[in-house]
Motif scaffolding. Structure first.
Motif, mmCIF file in Angstrom:
data_model
loop_
_atom_site.group_PDB
_atom_site.id
_atom_site.type_symbol
_atom_site.label_atom_id
_atom_site.label_comp_id
_atom_site.label_asym_id
_atom_site.label_seq_id
_atom_site.Cartn_x
_atom_site.Cartn_y
_atom_site.Cartn_z
ATOM 1 N N PRO A 1 0.829 -1.214 0.000
ATOM 2 C CA PRO A 1 0.000 0.000 0.000
ATOM 3 C C PRO A 1 0.864 1.265 0.000
ATOM 4 O O PRO A 1 1.943 1.300 0.579
ATOM 5 C CB PRO A 1 -0.808 -0.112 1.293
ATOM 6 C CG PRO A 1 -0.049 -1.052 2.159
ATOM 7 C CD PRO A 1 0.715 -1.966 1.240
ATOM 8 N N ALA A 2 0.348 2.288 -0.659
ATOM 9 C CA ALA A 2 1.047 3.571 -0.701
ATOM 10 C C ALA A 2 0.934 4.253 0.656
ATOM 11 O O ALA A 2 0.004 4.011 1.416
ATOM 12 C CB ALA A 2 0.445 4.458 -1.782
ATOM 13 N N ARG A 3 1.877 5.093 0.936
ATOM 14 C CA ARG A 3 1.899 5.837 2.196
ATOM 15 C C ARG A 3 0.716 6.807 2.236
ATOM 16 O O ARG A 3 0.502 7.577 1.305
ATOM 17 C CB ARG A 3 3.221 6.586 2.260
ATOM 18 C CG ARG A 3 3.409 7.471 3.441
ATOM 19 C CD ARG A 3 4.835 7.992 3.398
ATOM 20 N NE ARG A 3 4.972 9.226 4.126
ATOM 21 C CZ ARG A 3 6.014 9.993 4.059
ATOM 22 N NH1 ARG A 3 7.023 9.666 3.276
ATOM 23 N NH2 ARG A 3 6.085 11.085 4.755
ATOM 24 N N ASP A 4 -0.042 6.780 3.320
ATOM 25 C CA ASP A 4 -1.162 7.688 3.503
ATOM 26 C C ASP A 4 -0.645 8.950 4.188
ATOM 27 O O ASP A 4 -0.542 9.013 5.410
ATOM 28 C CB ASP A 4 -2.263 7.021 4.330
ATOM 29 C CG ASP A 4 -3.509 7.875 4.428
ATOM 30 O OD1 ASP A 4 -3.519 9.010 3.895
ATOM 31 O OD2 ASP A 4 -4.492 7.414 5.047
ATOM 32 N N GLY B 1 1.422 17.858 2.968
ATOM 33 C CA GLY B 1 1.890 17.016 1.883
ATOM 34 C C GLY B 1 3.353 16.643 2.060
ATOM 35 O O GLY B 1 3.936 16.853 3.126
ATOM 36 N N VAL B 2 3.922 16.090 1.004
ATOM 37 C CA VAL B 2 5.328 15.675 1.016
ATOM 38 C C VAL B 2 6.085 16.438 -0.065
ATOM 39 O O VAL B 2 5.562 16.717 -1.132
ATOM 40 C CB VAL B 2 5.487 14.146 0.803
ATOM 41 C CG1 VAL B 2 4.959 13.387 1.992
ATOM 42 C CG2 VAL B 2 4.796 13.682 -0.466
ATOM 43 N N ILE B 3 7.324 16.754 0.230
ATOM 44 C CA ILE B 3 8.130 17.574 -0.669
ATOM 45 C C ILE B 3 8.698 16.726 -1.817
ATOM 46 O O ILE B 3 9.112 15.601 -1.618
ATOM 47 C CB ILE B 3 9.245 18.290 0.124
ATOM 48 C CG1 ILE B 3 9.793 19.437 -0.675
ATOM 49 C CG2 ILE B 3 10.327 17.341 0.542
ATOM 50 C CD1 ILE B 3 10.511 20.444 0.167
ATOM 51 N N ARG B 4 8.649 17.275 -3.029
ATOM 52 C CA ARG B 4 9.217 16.611 -4.205
ATOM 53 C C ARG B 4 10.488 17.310 -4.662
ATOM 54 O O ARG B 4 11.407 16.683 -5.148
ATOM 55 C CB ARG B 4 8.215 16.590 -5.363
ATOM 56 C CG ARG B 4 7.128 15.630 -5.199
ATOM 57 C CD ARG B 4 7.644 14.178 -5.267
ATOM 58 N NE ARG B 4 6.793 13.362 -4.443
ATOM 59 C CZ ARG B 4 7.177 12.642 -3.393
ATOM 60 N NH1 ARG B 4 8.420 12.593 -3.030
ATOM 61 N NH2 ARG B 4 6.335 11.950 -2.692
ATOM 62 N N SER B 5 10.509 18.620 -4.561
ATOM 63 C CA SER B 5 11.735 19.352 -4.906
ATOM 64 C C SER B 5 11.712 20.714 -4.219
ATOM 65 O O SER B 5 10.654 21.252 -3.922
ATOM 66 C CB SER B 5 11.890 19.512 -6.421
ATOM 67 O OG SER B 5 10.937 20.394 -6.938
ATOM 68 N N GLY B 6 12.895 21.244 -4.006
ATOM 69 C CA GLY B 6 13.030 22.513 -3.312
ATOM 70 C C GLY B 6 13.153 23.672 -4.278
ATOM 71 O O GLY B 6 13.320 23.489 -5.486
ATOM 72 N N CYS C 1 -1.198 16.496 -1.590
ATOM 73 C CA CYS C 1 -1.655 17.540 -0.665
ATOM 74 C C CYS C 1 -3.134 17.436 -0.338
ATOM 75 O O CYS C 1 -3.923 16.889 -1.095
ATOM 76 C CB CYS C 1 -1.390 18.913 -1.266
ATOM 77 S SG CYS C 1 0.351 19.287 -1.410
ATOM 78 N N ASP C 2 -3.451 18.027 0.796
ATOM 79 C CA ASP C 2 -4.829 18.286 1.202
ATOM 80 C C ASP C 2 -4.815 19.540 2.067
ATOM 81 O O ASP C 2 -3.777 19.907 2.624
ATOM 82 C CB ASP C 2 -5.415 17.106 1.989
ATOM 83 C CG ASP C 2 -6.943 17.174 2.062
ATOM 84 O OD1 ASP C 2 -7.544 18.087 1.472
ATOM 85 O OD2 ASP C 2 -7.535 16.293 2.723
ATOM 86 N N ILE C 3 -5.954 20.191 2.162
ATOM 87 C CA ILE C 3 -6.065 21.385 2.989
ATOM 88 C C ILE C 3 -6.281 20.950 4.429
ATOM 89 O O ILE C 3 -7.091 20.069 4.713
ATOM 90 C CB ILE C 3 -7.207 22.290 2.494
ATOM 91 C CG1 ILE C 3 -6.863 22.794 1.089
ATOM 92 C CG2 ILE C 3 -7.462 23.431 3.460
ATOM 93 C CD1 ILE C 3 -7.934 23.612 0.441
#
Length: 155
Positions: A29-32, A127-132, A150-152
């Motif tokens: 399963p993907a990370r929630d 959310g999680v960072i993909r690039s800076g 992402c989510d609010i």
């Protein structure tokens, strides 16, 4: 048992083990992200400045040993709302005086949560960072921090 049968049995067991591992990894399963506890909370301009000042240190801070991102909550002013090629909402959090902003890409499941968001609103996303953020000298422009999944966040 003959040598041929032992080799065939060993190969069969090896193939079954490899197939089992591959099946497990494929169905993992993907990370929630939204159910995961937040590691860092920042204003959009703070994380952008951190990357523009020292990208290597920022990556060391926000990425684990395998390169997976820690979970971030980013608060900022909505300066742009768009959609990507996968029909995912993308909201840019950026102050007018900032060199770059935070581009937050939502998922199919969280797209609807952006329906009431308007330009100029202050929101917090998770959310999680993909690039800076970085300066691209070829294009002579700043690149935004990119946050995915992402989510609010309701506060």
């Amino acid at each position: 048992m003959s040598t041929k049968k032992k080799i065939l049995l060993t190969l069969t067991i090896g193939v079954l083990i490899v197939a089992g591992i591959a099946l497990y990894m494929f169905n993992k399963p993907a990370r929630d992200v939204q159910a995961t506890e937040t590691d860092f909370s920042y204003r959009a301009s703070a994380i952008v400045n951190e990357y523009l000042t020292d990208a290597k240190a920022a990556n060391a801070k926000y990425l684990d040993e395998e390169g997976n991102s820690k979970v971030l909550e980013i608060t900022g002013i909505v300066s742009d709302i768009s959609e990507d090629f996968n029909n995912h909402k993308v909201i840019l959090l950026k102050n007018a005086t900032d060199k770059a902003g935070v581009s937050a890409t939502f998922t199919v499941e969280t797209n609807a949560h952006t329906n009431n968001v308007k330009l100029g609103d202050e929101i917090t996303i998770k959310g999680v960072i993909r690039s800076g953020a970085a300066f691209d000298s070829d294009l002579e422009m700043y690149e935004n921090v990119i946050i995915d999944k992402c989510d609010i966040v309701s506060k």
